[in-house]
Design an enzyme around this catalytic site. Structure first.
Site, short mmCIF file in Angstrom:
data_model
loop_
_atom_site.label_atom_id
_atom_site.label_comp_id
_atom_site.label_asym_id
_atom_site.label_seq_id
_atom_site.Cartn_x
_atom_site.Cartn_y
_atom_site.Cartn_z
N GLU A 1 0.85 -1.19 0.00
CA GLU A 1 0.00 0.00 0.00
C GLU A 1 0.88 1.23 0.00
O GLU A 1 2.08 1.15 0.29
CB GLU A 1 -0.90 0.04 1.24
CG GLU A 1 -2.03 -0.94 1.26
CD GLU A 1 -2.92 -0.77 2.48
OE1 GLU A 1 -2.45 -0.14 3.46
OE2 GLU A 1 -4.06 -1.24 2.46
N HIS B 1 -6.28 2.66 5.90
CA HIS B 1 -5.42 2.21 6.98
C HIS B 1 -4.63 3.35 7.58
O HIS B 1 -4.21 4.28 6.89
CB HIS B 1 -4.42 1.15 6.47
CG HIS B 1 -5.06 -0.16 6.20
ND1 HIS B 1 -4.44 -1.13 5.46
CD2 HIS B 1 -6.25 -0.68 6.58
CE1 HIS B 1 -5.22 -2.20 5.38
NE2 HIS B 1 -6.32 -1.94 6.05
#
Length: 294
Positions: A212, A251
């Site tokens: 990510e 996140h």
């Protein structure tokens, strides 16, 4: 062979009497996981699907010699539960809680490393040795997603994991072990620390990494390859490709700071190290065929 977890690993579940703990304890057992004991303070003497429950981890370990612990506890209780497991001699701990305070995560990681233990998480769906055992929550009953094979997977994203593993299966492969490091800003175990296990596993031919934006874990993987610590093929896929700099995306760990952590940074580092990078999940199977069947 599997990494970290197999069907012989004796698993303890902290928070086993709760809704999530009891539900997944049954599924873990059904999958073949050797769940031997559970812990919930104040619930000693109860059973969950035939698993005995104790007040404390130390008492549970004394009675059942557990090797690993899975935590189903709220973030505010996670630190205490992890340290209780570490103090009882548990060396593998999987933490599902999301949003553990940053300073506590740093303390936990430091303590685990000093004690020779591996804590995985937080904010993880867990780990699964496909076809053998799991600690966490995976839809293992979907063979189109979790079919045993020889591809290791390590991931920061729970939401992308099923999609990527389905592409692996669709391409004619399967997974050996899937390790979710979690999406919080300070993962207790980092990608580069997992790669040596896959390197030594004779039943893993290649690794797919689901990364990510944010942080430097993917760049650390590139360094691990360049230093010869990991030598098998690696396919990377990065989530958050369209995120602007400085933007937090889902996140807590997915935030770009100080000009680092962008998808471009990560892709460049991985390609320079010799890894392959997929622009979209559907490319992962093609790249695996390219590198393993050519």
């Amino acid at each position: 062979m599997s990494i970290i977890l197999d069907s012989s690993t004796k698993v303890l579940i902290q928070g086993i009497t709760g809704k999530e703990g009891s539900y997944w304890a049954k599924h873990m057992k059904d999958y073949g996981t050797n769940v031997v004991v559970g812990v919930t303070p104040g619930k000693e003497g109860q059973e969950v699907d035939g698993v005995p429950v104790y007040h404390t981890v130390r008492r549970a370990v004394e009675k059942h010699q557990a090797d690993a612990s899975l935590l189903f506890v709220p973030p505010r209780f996670a630190k205490g539960a992890i340290f209780e497991a570490l103090d009882a001699g548990i060396k593998i701990i999987v933490v599902t809680a999301e949003g553990i305070p940053l300073h506590e995560m740093i303390q936990i990681r430091k303590a685990a490393l000093s004690m020779g233990a591996m804590v995985i998480g937080g904010n993880t769906t867990g780990i699964i040795s496909t076809g053998k055992a799991m600690m966490g929550f995976f839809p293992y009953w979907l063979e189109r997603v979790y079919k045993p094979g020889r591809i290791g997977v390590m991931t920061r994203s729970g939401s992308l994991t099923n999609e990527v593993t389905a592409e692996i299966v669709k391409a004619g492969f399967g997974s050996s072990s899937v390790i979710g490091v979690g999406g919080d800003p300070v993962p207790f175990t980092r990608f580069a620390e997992i790669l040596p296990f896959f390197e030594k596993d004779p039943d893993t031919d290649a690794v797919v990494m689901i990364g990510e934006i944010g942080g430097t874990m993917e760049e650390e993987v590139a360094e691990t390859i360049e230093n010869g610590i990991y030598t098998k093929p690696l396919i990377g896929f990065m989530g958050g490709r369209t995120a602007p700099k400085g933007q937090k995306m889902g996140h807590a760990g997915a935030i770009i700071t100080a000009g680092k952590g962008t998808v471009a940074d990560k892709v460049e580092a991985l390609i320079n190290a010799g890894a392959l990078v997929a622009d979209r999940p559907s490319m992962i199977g093609t790249l695996l065929k390219q590198t393993l069947w050519s």
